[in-house]
Enzyme design. Structure first.
Site, PDB file in Angstrom:
ATOM      1  N   ASP A  39       0.864  -1.185   0.000  1.00  0.00           N
ATOM      2  CA  ASP A  39       0.000   0.000   0.000  1.00  0.00           C
ATOM      3  C   ASP A  39       0.901   1.237   0.000  1.00  0.00           C
ATOM      4  OD1 ASP A  39      -3.255   0.192   0.859  1.00  0.00           O
ATOM      5  OD2 ASP A  39      -2.109   2.074   0.952  1.00  0.00           O
ATOM      6  N   SER A 141     -15.084  -2.950 -11.754  1.00  0.00           N
ATOM      7  CA  SER A 141     -16.183  -2.242 -11.083  1.00  0.00           C
ATOM      8  C   SER A 141     -17.428  -2.433 -11.934  1.00  0.00           C
ATOM      9  CB  SER A 141     -15.843  -0.750 -10.999  1.00  0.00           C
ATOM     10  OG  SER A 141     -16.977  -0.001 -10.620  1.00  0.00           O
ATOM     11  N   TYR A 154     -12.850   7.296 -14.868  1.00  0.00           N
ATOM     12  CA  TYR A 154     -12.880   6.094 -14.015  1.00  0.00           C
ATOM     13  C   TYR A 154     -13.440   4.913 -14.802  1.00  0.00           C
ATOM     14  CZ  TYR A 154     -13.953   3.106  -9.964  1.00  0.00           C
ATOM     15  OH  TYR A 154     -14.028   2.057  -9.074  1.00  0.00           O
ATOM     16  N   CYS A 155     -14.553   5.154 -15.517  1.00  0.00           N
ATOM     17  CA  CYS A 155     -15.138   4.085 -16.341  1.00  0.00           C
ATOM     18  C   CYS A 155     -14.120   3.590 -17.369  1.00  0.00           C
ATOM     19  CB  CYS A 155     -16.384   4.586 -17.072  1.00  0.00           C
ATOM     20  SG  CYS A 155     -17.800   4.795 -15.998  1.00  0.00           S
TER      21      CYS A 155
HETATM   22  N1  LIG Z   1     -15.702   0.891  -2.873  1.00  0.00           N
HETATM   23  C1  LIG Z   1     -16.487   0.749  -3.928  1.00  0.00           C
HETATM   24  O1  LIG Z   1     -17.667   1.066  -3.888  1.00  0.00           O
HETATM   25  C2  LIG Z   1     -15.927   0.170  -5.193  1.00  0.00           C
HETATM   26  C3  LIG Z   1     -16.821  -0.183  -6.209  1.00  0.00           C
HETATM   27  C4  LIG Z   1     -16.301  -0.738  -7.382  1.00  0.00           C
HETATM   28  C5  LIG Z   1     -14.942  -0.937  -7.516  1.00  0.00           C
HETATM   29  N2  LIG Z   1     -14.100  -0.558  -6.505  1.00  0.00           N
HETATM   30  C6  LIG Z   1     -12.672  -0.788  -6.699  1.00  0.00           C
HETATM   31  O2  LIG Z   1     -12.206  -1.608  -5.639  1.00  0.00           O
HETATM   32  C7  LIG Z   1     -10.851  -1.283  -5.336  1.00  0.00           C
HETATM   33  C8  LIG Z   1     -10.711  -0.962  -3.861  1.00  0.00           C
HETATM   34  O3  LIG Z   1     -11.587   0.085  -3.542  1.00  0.00           O
HETATM   35  P1  LIG Z   1     -11.863   0.535  -2.034  1.00  0.00           P
HETATM   36  O4  LIG Z   1     -13.214   1.088  -1.997  1.00  0.00           O
HETATM   37  O5  LIG Z   1     -11.487  -0.547  -1.100  1.00  0.00           O
HETATM   38  O6  LIG Z   1     -10.818   1.732  -1.886  1.00  0.00           O
HETATM   39  P2  LIG Z   1     -10.120   2.323  -0.555  1.00  0.00           P
HETATM   40  O7  LIG Z   1      -9.781   3.738  -0.869  1.00  0.00           O
HETATM   41  O8  LIG Z   1     -10.930   2.028   0.650  1.00  0.00           O
HETATM   42  O9  LIG Z   1      -8.772   1.474  -0.469  1.00  0.00           O
HETATM   43  C9  LIG Z   1      -7.831   1.562  -1.525  1.00  0.00           C
HETATM   44  C10 LIG Z   1      -6.456   1.292  -0.950  1.00  0.00           C
HETATM   45  O10 LIG Z   1      -5.530   1.401  -2.046  1.00  0.00           O
HETATM   46  C11 LIG Z   1      -4.420   2.187  -1.608  1.00  0.00           C
HETATM   47  N3  LIG Z   1      -3.806   2.843  -2.766  1.00  0.00           N
HETATM   48  C12 LIG Z   1      -4.270   3.925  -3.447  1.00  0.00           C
HETATM   49  N4  LIG Z   1      -3.406   4.241  -4.423  1.00  0.00           N
HETATM   50  C13 LIG Z   1      -2.395   3.341  -4.372  1.00  0.00           C
HETATM   51  C14 LIG Z   1      -1.211   3.154  -5.122  1.00  0.00           C
HETATM   52  N5  LIG Z   1      -0.876   3.982  -6.118  1.00  0.00           N
HETATM   53  N6  LIG Z   1      -0.395   2.118  -4.813  1.00  0.00           N
HETATM   54  C15 LIG Z   1      -0.700   1.276  -3.774  1.00  0.00           C
HETATM   55  N7  LIG Z   1      -1.811   1.426  -3.018  1.00  0.00           N
HETATM   56  C16 LIG Z   1      -2.641   2.437  -3.319  1.00  0.00           C
HETATM   57  C17 LIG Z   1      -4.999   3.165  -0.614  1.00  0.00           C
HETATM   58  O11 LIG Z   1      -3.997   3.701   0.247  1.00  0.00           O
HETATM   59  C18 LIG Z   1      -6.016   2.294   0.126  1.00  0.00           C
HETATM   60  O12 LIG Z   1      -5.437   1.622   1.204  1.00  0.00           O
HETATM   61  C19 LIG Z   1     -10.490  -0.126  -6.252  1.00  0.00           C
HETATM   62  O13 LIG Z   1      -9.840  -0.626  -7.414  1.00  0.00           O
HETATM   63  C20 LIG Z   1     -11.837   0.473  -6.612  1.00  0.00           C
HETATM   64  O14 LIG Z   1     -11.798   1.159  -7.848  1.00  0.00           O
HETATM   65  C21 LIG Z   1     -14.569  -0.025  -5.354  1.00  0.00           C
END
Ligand SMILES: NC(=O)c1ccc[n+]([C@@H]2O[C@H](COP(=O)([O-])OP(=O)(O)OC[C@H]3O[C@@H](n4cnc5c(N)ncnc54)[C@H](O)[C@@H]3O)[C@@H](O)[C@H]2O)c1
Length: 262
Positions: A39, A141, A154-155
């Site tokens: 992370d 997603s 994002y899409c």
């Molecule tokens: N939460 C949602 O509703 C949702 C829906 C669809 C898809 N997603 C996808 O799921 C994944 C996780 O989402 P989430 O909601 O848990 O996000 P979050 O923000 O809660 O957690 C993401 C984590 O990734 C880390 N991070 C960010 N940039 C980084 C980098 N460059 N290198 C290493 N680590 C990095 C952050 O520090 C954080 O710990 C993402 O790819 C997001 O696009 C999330």
């Protein structure tokens, strides 16, 4: 292919200091897998490591600070995981952000990050290069299927990574590792903020009319996907109502989901 046994498998998960990544790490550990996660957030990563180690044993979990856009550092931390646990069986490219006002950063993290991770893991897993095979899951997603008016960049990243994953699965015979995409509806959000400063949940409420699944539903869906008997090229979609596998046309009301699996 026989059903996949999680017990004893080594997981490498990106972006697991919090959110879905952490949920997946906890899921793998509770099924007696081993987890190495990376992370960018060093403080949170360390506290998550301490919490996971206390519950699941320090011998089963490792953490390193790494930005997935930094290819050299990414390779170093992957090697750290291999040195620590002997090999990696499951690569989960989960780290991702929202950030319509910073498209270069967004594309680097959401698209180049998983491509970096896939290439690194593939280099380790390829049986024709002496590896043991493995499974690579890239986080997409609902936005990987569905066009969202206020999240165009994002899409683009999420549809891009789904297409990348599917395309690689077509040459599975050559690479001898499996590829899957996990696509979920808006999940409980911890850290993501929209470009406008509004919480993601607010923003998404204007974009998609789906009911969010719980974190438990997404984690449960992940392990259903991972342990599919025939999984190369599969994707999984999780919403509050249903979990589906395969190529489905997403409809925001959920009406058109074919109930392929529960
Ligand atoms: N939460 C949602 O509703 C949702 C829906 C669809 C898809 N997603 C996808 O799921 C994944 C996780 O989402 P989430 O909601 O848990 O996000 P979050 O923000 O809660 O957690 C993401 C984590 O990734 C880390 N991070 C960010 N940039 C980084 C980098 N460059 N290198 C290493 N680590 C990095 C952050 O520090 C954080 O710990 C993402 O790819 C997001 O696009 C999330």
């Amino acid at each position: 292919m026989p059903a996949f046994e999680v017990k004893g498998k080594v997981f490498f998960i990106t972006g697991a200091a919090e959110g879905l990544g952490r949920g997946l790490a906890e899921g793998a550990l509770s099924k007696q897998g081993k987890v190495f996660f990376i992370d960018v957030n060093e403080g949170l990563g360390k506290s998550t490591l301490a919490e996971l180690a206390e519950v699941h044993g320090p011998e089963n979990v490792g953490f390193a600070v790494c930005d997935v856009t930094n290819r050299q550092r990414f390779e170093e931390t992957f090697q750290e995981a291999v040195d620590r646990f002997g090999h990696v069986d499951v690569m989960v490219n989960n780290a991702g952000i929202l950030g319509e006002n910073r498209p270069q950063v967004l594309i680097s993290i959401n698209l180049l990050g998983p491509i970096n991770g896939t290439e690194i893991a593939q280099g380790h897993m390829r049986k024709d290069k002496g590896g043991k095979g493995g499974r690579i899951i890239n986080m997409s997603s609902v936005a990987g299927f569905y066009n969202v008016f206020n999240l165009p960049a994002y899409c683009a990243t999420k549809q891009g990574i789904r297409s990348y994953t599917k395309s690689l699965s077509l040459v599975q015979d050559k690479v001898i590792s499996d590829f899957q995409a996990l696509c979920q509806s808006k999940a409980p959000v911890t850290g993501l903020e929209s470009a406008t400063g509004k919480p993601l949940a607010d923003l998404m409420a204007h974009s998609l009319s789906t009911v969010p699944p719980t974190l438990e539903q997404v984690v449960d869906g992940f392990f259903k996907l991972l342990t599919l008997e025939r999984m190369n090229g599969a994707h999984l979609m999780v919403t509050k109502e249903i979990t589906t596998f395969g190529e489905v046309d997403f409809h925001p009301t959920g009406d058109s989901y074919p109930p392929l699996a529960k």
